[in-house]
Design a protein around this motif. Structure first.
Motif, PDB file in Angstrom:
ATOM      1  N   GLU A 175      49.995 -39.175 -29.302  1.00 55.78           N
ATOM      2  CA  GLU A 175      50.892 -39.827 -30.319  1.00 55.78           C
ATOM      3  C   GLU A 175      51.739 -40.757 -29.414  1.00 55.78           C
ATOM      4  O   GLU A 175      52.086 -40.402 -28.147  1.00 55.78           O
ATOM      5  CB  GLU A 175      51.597 -39.014 -31.030  1.00 55.78           C
ATOM      6  CG  GLU A 175      51.160 -38.249 -32.021  1.00 55.78           C
ATOM      7  CD  GLU A 175      52.025 -37.013 -32.851  1.00 55.78           C
ATOM      8  OE1 GLU A 175      53.165 -37.081 -32.365  1.00 55.78           O
ATOM      9  OE2 GLU A 175      51.688 -36.666 -33.763  1.00 55.78           O
ATOM     10  N   LYS A 176      52.146 -42.005 -29.926  1.00 59.42           N
ATOM     11  CA  LYS A 176      52.845 -42.977 -29.173  1.00 59.42           C
ATOM     12  C   LYS A 176      54.016 -42.124 -28.839  1.00 59.42           C
ATOM     13  O   LYS A 176      54.876 -42.487 -27.777  1.00 59.42           O
ATOM     14  CB  LYS A 176      52.800 -44.175 -30.079  1.00 59.42           C
ATOM     15  CG  LYS A 176      53.520 -45.295 -29.163  1.00 59.42           C
ATOM     16  CD  LYS A 176      53.592 -46.673 -29.806  1.00 59.42           C
ATOM     17  CE  LYS A 176      53.981 -47.819 -29.300  1.00 59.42           C
ATOM     18  NZ  LYS A 176      54.111 -48.978 -29.949  1.00 59.42           N
ATOM     19  N   THR A 177      54.755 -41.538 -29.827  1.00 62.86           N
ATOM     20  CA  THR A 177      56.010 -41.153 -29.612  1.00 62.86           C
ATOM     21  C   THR A 177      55.655 -39.515 -30.107  1.00 62.86           C
ATOM     22  O   THR A 177      55.856 -39.400 -31.297  1.00 62.86           O
ATOM     23  CB  THR A 177      57.313 -41.476 -30.396  1.00 62.86           C
ATOM     24  OG1 THR A 177      57.224 -42.870 -30.151  1.00 62.86           O
ATOM     25  CG2 THR A 177      58.555 -40.942 -29.969  1.00 62.86           C
ATOM     26  N   PRO A 178      55.423 -38.560 -29.466  1.00 61.24           N
ATOM     27  CA  PRO A 178      55.146 -37.087 -29.794  1.00 61.24           C
ATOM     28  C   PRO A 178      56.307 -36.573 -30.639  1.00 61.24           C
ATOM     29  O   PRO A 178      57.392 -36.453 -30.084  1.00 61.24           O
ATOM     30  CB  PRO A 178      55.005 -36.162 -28.508  1.00 61.24           C
ATOM     31  CG  PRO A 178      54.476 -37.403 -27.357  1.00 61.24           C
ATOM     32  CD  PRO A 178      55.366 -38.774 -27.806  1.00 61.24           C
ATOM     33  N   ASP A 179      56.012 -36.054 -31.672  1.00 62.03           N
ATOM     34  CA  ASP A 179      57.048 -35.357 -32.655  1.00 62.03           C
ATOM     35  C   ASP A 179      56.937 -33.883 -32.482  1.00 62.03           C
ATOM     36  O   ASP A 179      56.308 -33.071 -33.217  1.00 62.03           O
ATOM     37  CB  ASP A 179      56.676 -35.775 -34.121  1.00 62.03           C
ATOM     38  CG  ASP A 179      57.842 -35.439 -34.911  1.00 62.03           C
ATOM     39  OD1 ASP A 179      58.582 -34.456 -34.426  1.00 62.03           O
ATOM     40  OD2 ASP A 179      57.888 -35.847 -35.859  1.00 62.03           O
ATOM     41  N   ARG A 180      57.610 -33.545 -31.303  1.00 57.88           N
ATOM     42  CA  ARG A 180      57.585 -32.071 -31.011  1.00 57.88           C
ATOM     43  C   ARG A 180      58.159 -31.285 -32.261  1.00 57.88           C
ATOM     44  O   ARG A 180      57.527 -30.135 -32.457  1.00 57.88           O
ATOM     45  CB  ARG A 180      58.448 -31.747 -29.981  1.00 57.88           C
ATOM     46  CG  ARG A 180      57.978 -32.178 -28.634  1.00 57.88           C
ATOM     47  CD  ARG A 180      56.916 -31.739 -28.122  1.00 57.88           C
ATOM     48  NE  ARG A 180      56.858 -30.277 -28.080  1.00 57.88           N
ATOM     49  CZ  ARG A 180      57.583 -29.395 -27.383  1.00 57.88           C
ATOM     50  NH1 ARG A 180      57.922 -30.020 -26.078  1.00 57.88           N
ATOM     51  NH2 ARG A 180      57.485 -28.133 -27.311  1.00 57.88           N
ATOM     52  N   LYS A 181      59.003 -31.694 -32.820  1.00 56.34           N
ATOM     53  CA  LYS A 181      59.530 -30.764 -33.891  1.00 56.34           C
ATOM     54  C   LYS A 181      58.695 -30.472 -35.208  1.00 56.34           C
ATOM     55  O   LYS A 181      58.342 -29.448 -35.759  1.00 56.34           O
ATOM     56  CB  LYS A 181      60.769 -31.331 -34.438  1.00 56.34           C
ATOM     57  CG  LYS A 181      61.810 -30.467 -35.606  1.00 56.34           C
ATOM     58  CD  LYS A 181      62.910 -31.272 -35.968  1.00 56.34           C
ATOM     59  CE  LYS A 181      63.751 -30.241 -36.981  1.00 56.34           C
ATOM     60  NZ  LYS A 181      64.900 -30.888 -37.482  1.00 56.34           N
ATOM     61  N   ALA A 182      57.993 -31.730 -35.534  1.00 51.97           N
ATOM     62  CA  ALA A 182      56.881 -31.629 -36.544  1.00 51.97           C
ATOM     63  C   ALA A 182      55.605 -30.612 -36.199  1.00 51.97           C
ATOM     64  O   ALA A 182      55.104 -29.844 -36.631  1.00 51.97           O
ATOM     65  CB  ALA A 182      56.443 -33.019 -36.854  1.00 51.97           C
ATOM     66  N   HIS A 183      55.357 -30.914 -34.724  1.00 53.61           N
ATOM     67  CA  HIS A 183      54.383 -30.111 -34.284  1.00 53.61           C
ATOM     68  C   HIS A 183      54.453 -28.724 -34.321  1.00 53.61           C
ATOM     69  O   HIS A 183      53.747 -27.664 -34.460  1.00 53.61           O
ATOM     70  CB  HIS A 183      54.066 -30.533 -32.651  1.00 53.61           C
ATOM     71  CG  HIS A 183      53.076 -29.682 -32.000  1.00 53.61           C
ATOM     72  ND1 HIS A 183      51.595 -29.738 -32.072  1.00 53.61           N
ATOM     73  CD2 HIS A 183      53.271 -28.791 -31.237  1.00 53.61           C
ATOM     74  CE1 HIS A 183      51.126 -28.817 -31.404  1.00 53.61           C
ATOM     75  NE2 HIS A 183      51.938 -28.346 -30.620  1.00 53.61           N
ATOM     76  N   ALA A 184      55.848 -28.112 -34.041  1.00 52.13           N
ATOM     77  CA  ALA A 184      56.213 -26.763 -33.818  1.00 52.13           C
ATOM     78  C   ALA A 184      56.044 -26.308 -35.290  1.00 52.13           C
ATOM     79  O   ALA A 184      55.658 -25.054 -35.372  1.00 52.13           O
ATOM     80  CB  ALA A 184      57.804 -26.823 -33.284  1.00 52.13           C
ATOM     81  N   LYS A 185      56.679 -26.897 -36.125  1.00 52.91           N
ATOM     82  CA  LYS A 185      56.469 -26.506 -37.560  1.00 52.91           C
ATOM     83  C   LYS A 185      55.114 -26.103 -38.015  1.00 52.91           C
ATOM     84  O   LYS A 185      54.846 -25.342 -38.602  1.00 52.91           O
ATOM     85  CB  LYS A 185      57.253 -27.455 -38.534  1.00 52.91           C
ATOM     86  CG  LYS A 185      57.554 -26.978 -39.832  1.00 52.91           C
ATOM     87  CD  LYS A 185      57.828 -27.976 -40.852  1.00 52.91           C
ATOM     88  CE  LYS A 185      57.698 -27.479 -42.188  1.00 52.91           C
ATOM     89  NZ  LYS A 185      56.660 -26.856 -42.660  1.00 52.91           N
TER      90      LYS A 185
END
Length: 201
Positions: A175-185
């Motif tokens: 991802e251009k800007t990895p969304d760690r929070k969404a990934h963890a959820k």
């Protein structure tokens, strides 16, 4: 004397791996040659081959270390009050954190098409096998504690964990800007489904 020789060998191995990583980051994995790695490390190309075998094996070593660190950390946090879902999420989260630090997004984007098929996927089999074995040991721990049903096929569960975690990580890392929070959820939801099942109890 043997101890000193071993330390020197390990230092040289690390020097080669560090040189390779710098070149992979700058030029990409495919464009980097063994000769460039050797020059950057200040050794000969045959020395690089002697220590690793080739570029793919260097890459494997670079990727294994973050996962090994994550596994050690996850194991150290495990106690009698641990929950199977929390433990799996922690293991996956630590692996994700250390792998994102290990390689830039540009390199993950380049590697993504080759990680699941072809020669690179074959080279990475030991890496995947180590993660599966760690997940298997974790699940066996909980099965012996009575937190998982005895009928659960631990080998299948560990393989599913590894395969899905790999795919989800590649999506995140590219991802251009990895969304760690969404990934963890998302991973918690998926692993929760795996742990709790879909059938009525």
């Amino acid at each position: 004397m043997t101890g000193l020789r071993e330390r020197q060998k390990e230092q040289r191995r690390q020097l080669i791996a560090d040189a390779a990583l710098e070149l992979f980051k700058t030029h990409g994995f495919i464009a980097t040659t063994l000769e460039q790695i050797a020059n950057q490390a200040g050794v000969s190309a045959p020395t690089v081959v002697n220590y690793f075998g080739g570029k793919q094996e260097i890459l494997l070593a670079l990727l294994k270390e973050p996962d090994q660190q994550a596994m050690r950390e996850a194991r150290s946090r495990l106690d009698e009050n641990s929950d199977p879902l929390d433990a799996l999420c922690e293991l996956e989260g630590l692996m994700t954190t250390y792998q994102l630090r290990a390689m830039p997004a540009s390199l993950w984007r380049e590697l993504a098409p080759f990680l699941f098929t072809g020669d690179l996927a074959e080279t990475f089999q030991p890496w995947n096998a180590a993660v599966i074995e760690e997940a298997r040991a974790l699940l066996l721990h909980f099965q012996r504690q009575g937190a998982l049903r005895e009928s659960v096929d631990i080998d299948v569960a560990a393989t599913v964990f590894n395969q899905y975690a790999n795919m989800a990580f590649i999506r995140l890392a590219t991802e251009k800007t990895p969304d760690r929070k969404a990934h963890a959820k998302h991973m918690r939801d998926v692993l929760g489904l795996m742990c709790h099942g879909m059938l009525k109890g």
